[in-house]
Design an enzyme around this catalytic site. Structure first.
Site: not given
Ligand code: A3P
Length: 322
Positions: A67, A71-72, A130, A221, A288-289
């Protein structure tokens, strides 16, 4: 191969009951192994990864706490390293039809399904993980492979995990019982979360990045959202494929930022409706956001004070600003 798998899995089955076990911030049982918390299947996979993985100097390993924007980071690194193969504006770019977790696999998920996976793809091989630094295979530590660690403010990690847990865990574990956010928060503050405590994990990689910056690039981030242009240049340089002046002038960096932006990726059909990667979890669960500071909408002032104190206490004088 079965002959090798059997003793290893017995060893794991014998180890597991001897480990401290607690329910985590998502109300799932986790096991404490060498200072970090794991699901039983993740620990078995992490141990197989450590035992069997043979790193190559050209490998790229992306590390993060769950989290924190994994993914980004996967999408950005894939786009940077494959930009000659797929120009960023290519209508056939893999990121338009494949979730980032599909183009950059989690290495421990690969090992969960197969103890002897076939990793013979053309270099650079890119993996996400992770696992804490202390659990990485020796070959990763001794090779020249490059690592990138992405950290995120633990308050945003908690809020993201809280929503993820409520959305995703009931689908994977139908007998799962929900817990209150207060209970979940208490456990998170004790560090009981997948691959956590996340501040301990960040600290390990932070120390390494200060001692061996050529091996580990440490990203936040929050910095990615603040100045993506600058951070993309840092990533490309660290990976040995810096942007040429021509590319910069042609706007390639901006194009990569746009391709991998939350708005763009989260609106692609594959990321809205796909569920091929971790069924029955939808790919949309990873979006999500995508904001910095969303914790302000969820945490009470006393929760904020508490988590700040926990993190400050752990990180004081480390120089790591979380
Ligand atoms: P939020 O729940 O705060 O929106 P992970 O990829 O480690 O599981 O993390 C997920 C978090 O990264 C989520 O945060 C998700 O919305 C956010 N996220 C996913 N893709 C993203 C992107 N392209 N740019 C910015 N944030 C992103």
């Amino acid at each position: 191969q079965d002959v090798q798998v059997q003793p290893e899995s017995n060893e794991f089955q014998e180890l597991l009951p001897s480990l401290p076990c607690e329910r985590d911030a998502m109300n799932l049982p986790l096991y404490l192994y060498k200072g970090f918390w794991y699901h039983d299947h993740s620990l078995e996979a992490a141990m197989a990864f450590r035992r069997h993985f043979q790193a190559q100097d050209s490998d790229i390993i992306l590390v993060s706490a769950p989290k924190s924007g994994t993914t980004w980071l996967k999408s950005l690194v894939f786009a940077i390293t494959h930009r000659l193969q797929y120009t960023v504006t290519d209508q056939n770019h893999p990121l338009l039809t494949t979730n980032p977790h599909g183009v950059v696999p989690f290495i421990e998920v690969v090992y969960r399904h197969n103890k002897f996976p076939d990793f013979t793809s053309s270099p650079p091989r890119i993996f996400g993980t992770h696992v804490p630094y202390s659990m990485l295979p020796k070959s990763v530590k001794t090779s020249k492979c490059r690592m990138i660690y992405l950290c995120r403010n633990p308050k945003d990690i908690f809020v993201s995990m809280w929503h993820f847990g409520n959305n995703v865990v009931p689908k994977r574990f139908p007998s799962w019982q929900p817990i209150t956010i207060e209970e979940s928060f208490e456990r998170f503050c004790k560090g009981i979360a997948m691959f956590g405590p996340c501040w301990e994990q960040a600290l390990e990689y932070w120390k390494l990045s200060t001692e061996k910056p050529e091996e580990v690039l440490f990203l936040k981030y929050e910095d990615l959202t603040e100045d993506i242009h600058y951070q993309l240049k840092r990533i490309a340089e660290h990976l040995g494929c810096p942007f040429a002046p021509d590319e910069e002038n042609a706007g390639v960096i901006e194009d990569i930022a746009k391709l991998c932006s939350f708005e763009h990726l989260s609106n692609l059909e594959v990321n809205k409706t796909g569920k091929d990667l971790f069924p029955p979890v939808e790919n949309s669960a990873f979006f999500r956001k995508g904001l910095v500071g969303d914790w302000m909408n969820t945490l009470t002032p006393s929760m904020v004070v508490k988590l700040n104190q926990v993190v400050d206490q752990k990180l004081h004088d480390s120089g790591l600003p979380l």
